[in-house]
Design an enzyme around this catalytic site. Sequence first.
Site, mmCIF file in Angstrom:
data_model
loop_
_atom_site.group_PDB
_atom_site.id
_atom_site.type_symbol
_atom_site.label_atom_id
_atom_site.label_comp_id
_atom_site.label_asym_id
_atom_site.label_seq_id
_atom_site.Cartn_x
_atom_site.Cartn_y
_atom_site.Cartn_z
ATOM 1 N N LYS A 32 0.853 -1.193 0.000
ATOM 2 C CA LYS A 32 0.000 0.000 0.000
ATOM 3 C C LYS A 32 0.886 1.238 0.000
ATOM 4 O O LYS A 32 1.728 1.418 0.880
ATOM 5 C CB LYS A 32 -0.914 0.039 1.223
ATOM 6 N N ASP A 60 -3.398 4.274 -2.096
ATOM 7 C CA ASP A 60 -4.333 4.801 -1.106
ATOM 8 C C ASP A 60 -4.293 6.331 -1.157
ATOM 9 O O ASP A 60 -3.754 6.984 -0.263
ATOM 10 C CB ASP A 60 -3.949 4.280 0.279
ATOM 11 N N LYS A 62 -7.070 8.349 -1.544
ATOM 12 C CA LYS A 62 -8.275 8.948 -0.950
ATOM 13 C C LYS A 62 -8.764 10.150 -1.769
ATOM 14 O O LYS A 62 -8.977 11.246 -1.247
ATOM 15 C CB LYS A 62 -8.022 9.344 0.501
ATOM 16 N N ASP A 65 -12.929 15.106 -4.671
ATOM 17 C CA ASP A 65 -13.040 16.375 -5.378
ATOM 18 C C ASP A 65 -14.302 16.303 -6.229
ATOM 19 O O ASP A 65 -15.086 15.359 -6.099
ATOM 20 C CB ASP A 65 -11.790 16.616 -6.234
ATOM 21 N N THR A 116 -9.661 5.525 10.518
ATOM 22 C CA THR A 116 -9.483 4.765 11.756
ATOM 23 C C THR A 116 -8.873 5.604 12.874
ATOM 24 O O THR A 116 -8.804 5.157 14.014
ATOM 25 C CB THR A 116 -8.596 3.524 11.514
ATOM 26 N N ARG A 206 3.099 0.113 10.688
ATOM 27 C CA ARG A 206 4.156 0.209 11.686
ATOM 28 C C ARG A 206 4.555 -1.114 12.344
ATOM 29 O O ARG A 206 5.744 -1.317 12.606
ATOM 30 C CB ARG A 206 3.763 1.256 12.737
#
Length: 225
Positions: A32, A60, A62, A65, A116, A206
Amino acid sequence: MSNPVYLALDLPRLADATALAKKVRAHIGGIKLGLEFFCAHGHHGVLEIMHEAKLPIFLDLKLHDIPNTVAGAMQAIGRLEPAIVTVHASGGRAMMEDARAAAGENTKVVAVTMLTSMDVRDLANTGVDGSVEDQVLRLAELAERSGLDGIVCSGREVKAVHDQWKHGFFVVPGLRPAGGAVGDQKRVVTPRQARDDGASVLVVGRPIARAEDPAAAAREIEATL
């Protein structure tokens, strides 16, 4: 999908990103690449990761618009042939429909419902009443009606969404292994729980990227599935 784990690879230096991708590629199903990576490295960086990792790429970005702008952006990244691209469900039906129409045939377009890093208090601060699950289910229904492939939601909501949208494609980020540090995430579950509840893709960042031995960390997560 044999391995649903996608590594969130948002490192500032391209050399570090490609090195990490090569270290863990045997124990993940895809990569990703988010907004930070794309702004820093653009199309060139994505192609480098694809060449080194030889895995599906999830962009990713997002996108959010007006419909015409989002469709143009989708066309601009089309030559990269990403496996998955995100748009914001809150952009509305016309935007999502145009995004799906402009995407490549082999690209899944999924709608981000609620980040999240947010909880019910954050939702209320944006002027939306009700629970997090209610909001996610509303936006999931809108995404389905707009012809998208699926949504992005936390592991806390994926079971309810899966019950509502039986054949949807569900991306779950913000995952932490049992006992792992939560960090800035507010609605977390383990990779195993998310998978059991209906997640199609498990996004892990992470816990792998910052581990002392990233390959071992990825292998341990893979073993729980």
